[in-house]
Design a protein around this motif. Structure first.
Motif, PDB file in Angstrom:
ATOM      1  N   GLU A  43       0.839  -1.198   0.000  1.00 48.15           N
ATOM      2  CA  GLU A  43       0.000   0.000   0.000  1.00 48.15           C
ATOM      3  C   GLU A  43       0.874   1.249   0.000  1.00 48.15           C
ATOM      4  O   GLU A  43       0.574   2.224  -0.695  1.00 48.15           O
ATOM      5  CB  GLU A  43      -0.946   0.001   1.206  1.00 48.15           C
ATOM      6  CG  GLU A  43      -2.018  -1.053   1.125  1.00 48.15           C
ATOM      7  CD  GLU A  43      -2.968  -1.051   2.313  1.00 48.15           C
ATOM      8  OE1 GLU A  43      -2.863  -0.146   3.184  1.00 48.15           O
ATOM      9  OE2 GLU A  43      -3.817  -1.948   2.377  1.00 48.15           O
ATOM     10  N   ALA A  44       1.959   1.231   0.749  1.00 52.22           N
ATOM     11  CA  ALA A  44       2.867   2.385   0.805  1.00 52.22           C
ATOM     12  C   ALA A  44       3.461   2.660  -0.573  1.00 52.22           C
ATOM     13  O   ALA A  44       3.514   3.821  -1.014  1.00 52.22           O
ATOM     14  CB  ALA A  44       3.966   2.137   1.833  1.00 52.22           C
ATOM     15  N   ASP A  45       3.894   1.616  -1.266  1.00 53.56           N
ATOM     16  CA  ASP A  45       4.482   1.804  -2.595  1.00 53.56           C
ATOM     17  C   ASP A  45       3.449   2.324  -3.585  1.00 53.56           C
ATOM     18  O   ASP A  45       3.754   3.173  -4.431  1.00 53.56           O
ATOM     19  CB  ASP A  45       5.093   0.498  -3.109  1.00 53.56           C
ATOM     20  CG  ASP A  45       6.357   0.095  -2.366  1.00 53.56           C
ATOM     21  OD1 ASP A  45       6.900   0.901  -1.573  1.00 53.56           O
ATOM     22  OD2 ASP A  45       6.807  -1.059  -2.573  1.00 53.56           O
ATOM     23  N   ARG A  46       2.223   1.856  -3.483  1.00 52.47           N
ATOM     24  CA  ARG A  46       1.174   2.338  -4.391  1.00 52.47           C
ATOM     25  C   ARG A  46       0.846   3.798  -4.115  1.00 52.47           C
ATOM     26  O   ARG A  46       0.650   4.584  -5.044  1.00 52.47           O
ATOM     27  CB  ARG A  46      -0.070   1.450  -4.274  1.00 52.47           C
ATOM     28  CG  ARG A  46       0.184   0.078  -4.907  1.00 52.47           C
ATOM     29  CD  ARG A  46      -1.009  -0.826  -4.808  1.00 52.47           C
ATOM     30  NE  ARG A  46      -1.016  -1.486  -3.502  1.00 52.47           N
ATOM     31  CZ  ARG A  46      -2.079  -2.039  -2.940  1.00 52.47           C
ATOM     32  NH1 ARG A  46      -3.252  -2.008  -3.547  1.00 52.47           N
ATOM     33  NH2 ARG A  46      -1.984  -2.645  -1.779  1.00 52.47           N
ATOM     34  N   GLU A  47       0.812   4.173  -2.841  1.00 52.61           N
ATOM     35  CA  GLU A  47       0.595   5.589  -2.509  1.00 52.61           C
ATOM     36  C   GLU A  47       1.762   6.439  -3.016  1.00 52.61           C
ATOM     37  O   GLU A  47       1.571   7.569  -3.459  1.00 52.61           O
ATOM     38  CB  GLU A  47       0.430   5.780  -0.999  1.00 52.61           C
ATOM     39  CG  GLU A  47      -0.892   5.316  -0.443  1.00 52.61           C
ATOM     40  CD  GLU A  47      -2.070   6.231  -0.747  1.00 52.61           C
ATOM     41  OE1 GLU A  47      -1.899   7.312  -1.367  1.00 52.61           O
ATOM     42  OE2 GLU A  47      -3.195   5.863  -0.357  1.00 52.61           O
ATOM     43  N   LEU A  48       2.976   5.881  -2.957  1.00 53.34           N
ATOM     44  CA  LEU A  48       4.139   6.612  -3.453  1.00 53.34           C
ATOM     45  C   LEU A  48       4.045   6.821  -4.966  1.00 53.34           C
ATOM     46  O   LEU A  48       4.400   7.897  -5.466  1.00 53.34           O
ATOM     47  CB  LEU A  48       5.432   5.878  -3.084  1.00 53.34           C
ATOM     48  CG  LEU A  48       6.727   6.588  -3.470  1.00 53.34           C
ATOM     49  CD1 LEU A  48       6.840   7.970  -2.811  1.00 53.34           C
ATOM     50  CD2 LEU A  48       7.922   5.722  -3.090  1.00 53.34           C
ATOM     51  N   ILE A  49       3.574   5.833  -5.690  1.00 52.52           N
ATOM     52  CA  ILE A  49       3.387   5.993  -7.138  1.00 52.52           C
ATOM     53  C   ILE A  49       2.383   7.111  -7.406  1.00 52.52           C
ATOM     54  O   ILE A  49       2.622   7.985  -8.251  1.00 52.52           O
ATOM     55  CB  ILE A  49       2.944   4.665  -7.790  1.00 52.52           C
ATOM     56  CG1 ILE A  49       4.071   3.622  -7.695  1.00 52.52           C
ATOM     57  CG2 ILE A  49       2.507   4.881  -9.246  1.00 52.52           C
ATOM     58  CD1 ILE A  49       3.637   2.193  -7.984  1.00 52.52           C
ATOM     59  N   ALA A  50       1.277   7.124  -6.676  1.00 53.49           N
ATOM     60  CA  ALA A  50       0.278   8.194  -6.825  1.00 53.49           C
ATOM     61  C   ALA A  50       0.897   9.553  -6.497  1.00 53.49           C
ATOM     62  O   ALA A  50       0.648  10.543  -7.198  1.00 53.49           O
ATOM     63  CB  ALA A  50      -0.919   7.916  -5.924  1.00 53.49           C
ATOM     64  N   THR A  51       1.699   9.593  -5.447  1.00 53.28           N
ATOM     65  CA  THR A  51       2.361  10.832  -5.040  1.00 53.28           C
ATOM     66  C   THR A  51       3.316  11.311  -6.123  1.00 53.28           C
ATOM     67  O   THR A  51       3.333  12.506  -6.474  1.00 53.28           O
ATOM     68  CB  THR A  51       3.149  10.601  -3.728  1.00 53.28           C
ATOM     69  OG1 THR A  51       2.244  10.180  -2.710  1.00 53.28           O
ATOM     70  CG2 THR A  51       3.891  11.844  -3.294  1.00 53.28           C
ATOM     71  N   TYR A  52       4.126  10.402  -6.635  1.00 56.29           N
ATOM     72  CA  TYR A  52       5.138  10.754  -7.632  1.00 56.29           C
ATOM     73  C   TYR A  52       4.499  11.318  -8.900  1.00 56.29           C
ATOM     74  O   TYR A  52       4.923  12.359  -9.419  1.00 56.29           O
ATOM     75  CB  TYR A  52       5.987   9.522  -7.937  1.00 56.29           C
ATOM     76  CG  TYR A  52       7.138   9.789  -8.870  1.00 56.29           C
ATOM     77  CD1 TYR A  52       8.200  10.606  -8.483  1.00 56.29           C
ATOM     78  CD2 TYR A  52       7.178   9.213 -10.133  1.00 56.29           C
ATOM     79  CE1 TYR A  52       9.270  10.847  -9.337  1.00 56.29           C
ATOM     80  CE2 TYR A  52       8.239   9.446 -10.989  1.00 56.29           C
ATOM     81  CZ  TYR A  52       9.282  10.265 -10.591  1.00 56.29           C
ATOM     82  OH  TYR A  52      10.340  10.499 -11.437  1.00 56.29           O
TER      83      TYR A  52
END
Length: 183
Positions: A43-52
Motif C-alpha cells: 500500500e505504501a508503494d502504491r501511494e508513493l506511485i500516486a504521489t510521484y
C-alpha cells in the motif's frame, strides 16, 4: 477559488465527489481498489506511485495528500517519500521500485513513452506483470485525478497539518465517499 460552485471548505477531490456523488463513488471505488486492494505492491508503494505522478503533474493537493498517506504507511521509513520527490535516483527505495516509478513517470508524460526497455528493466529487477500493470494503471488514474482536481481549481490547503490528517484518514478508513454535512 473553484471554477464551479463546490461545497465550501472541502478540499480537493472530496469537494468534487460531494458535488457529484454518482460519479465520485466510482472514482473512490477505483482509488480503493488500486491503493488498498489486493496487489503484490505494498500500500505504501502504491501511494508513493500516486504521489510521484501527482508531483510530476504539479497537482499539489494530490501530491500532498497521498504523500501524507504514504508517510503514514511507511512508518519509520517515511523519509523515503521526500527522498523520491527530491531525487528518485538517489532515494533509498529498491531498484525495482525506482524502475516502476520511472515507468509511472513515462505514463505521466504519455503512455506511449513506456518502451519495451523500461518493462525489461523492471522485470530484470524482479517486477512481475501484475506490478507493472498496477503501476501503469495507478499512474494513468492519477493523471486523470490530477487534471480533475486542478481543472476545476478545487481548494488546496497550504497547512501541512491538514494533509497529515488526510493521510491518517486515508490509511485508516481508505477511500470512502464523504457525507454531506447535515443542515
Amino acid at each position: 477559488m473553484p471554477h464551479i460552485a463546490l461545497p465550501e471548505n472541502v478540499p480537493g477531490i472530496r469537494s468534487l465527489v460531494l458535488y457529484r456523488p454518482e460519479t465520485g463513488q466510482h472514482l473512490y471505488d477505483l482509488a480503493q481498489v488500486l491503493l488498498r486492494g489486493e496487489s503484490p505492491l505494498s500500500e505504501a508503494d502504491r501511494e508513493l506511485i500516486a504521489t510521484y505522478v501527482s508531483h510530476l503533474n504539479q497537482c499539489y493537493f494530490c501530491q500532498n495528500s497521498h504523500a501524507a498517506a504514504a508517510r503514514c504507511l511507511y512508518g519509520p521509513s517515511a523519509q523515503l517519500v521526500d527522498e523520491v520527490l527530491t531525487d528518485l535516483q538517489a532515494a533509498g527505495v529498491s531498484e525495482k521500485l525506482k524502475a516502476l516509478l520511472q515507468i509511472a513517470g513515462k505514463v505521466q508524460v504519455l503512455g506511449k513513452e513506456v518502451k519495451e526497455d523500461d518493462i525489461a528493466k523492471a522485470r530484470a529487477l524482479g517486477a512481475n506483470d501484475r506490478e507493472i500493470h498496477d503501476t501503469v494503471l495507478i499512474a494513468a488514474t492519477f493523471c486523470m485525478f490530477n487534471r480533475y482536481v486542478d481543472g476545476l481549481a478545487t481548494l488546496t490547503p497550504t497547512d501541512p497539518e491538514a494533509y497529515r490528517a488526510m493521510g491518517e484518514r486515508m490509511t485508516s478508513i481508505g477511500y470512502v465517499l464523504p457525507q454531506k454535512a447535515q443542515p
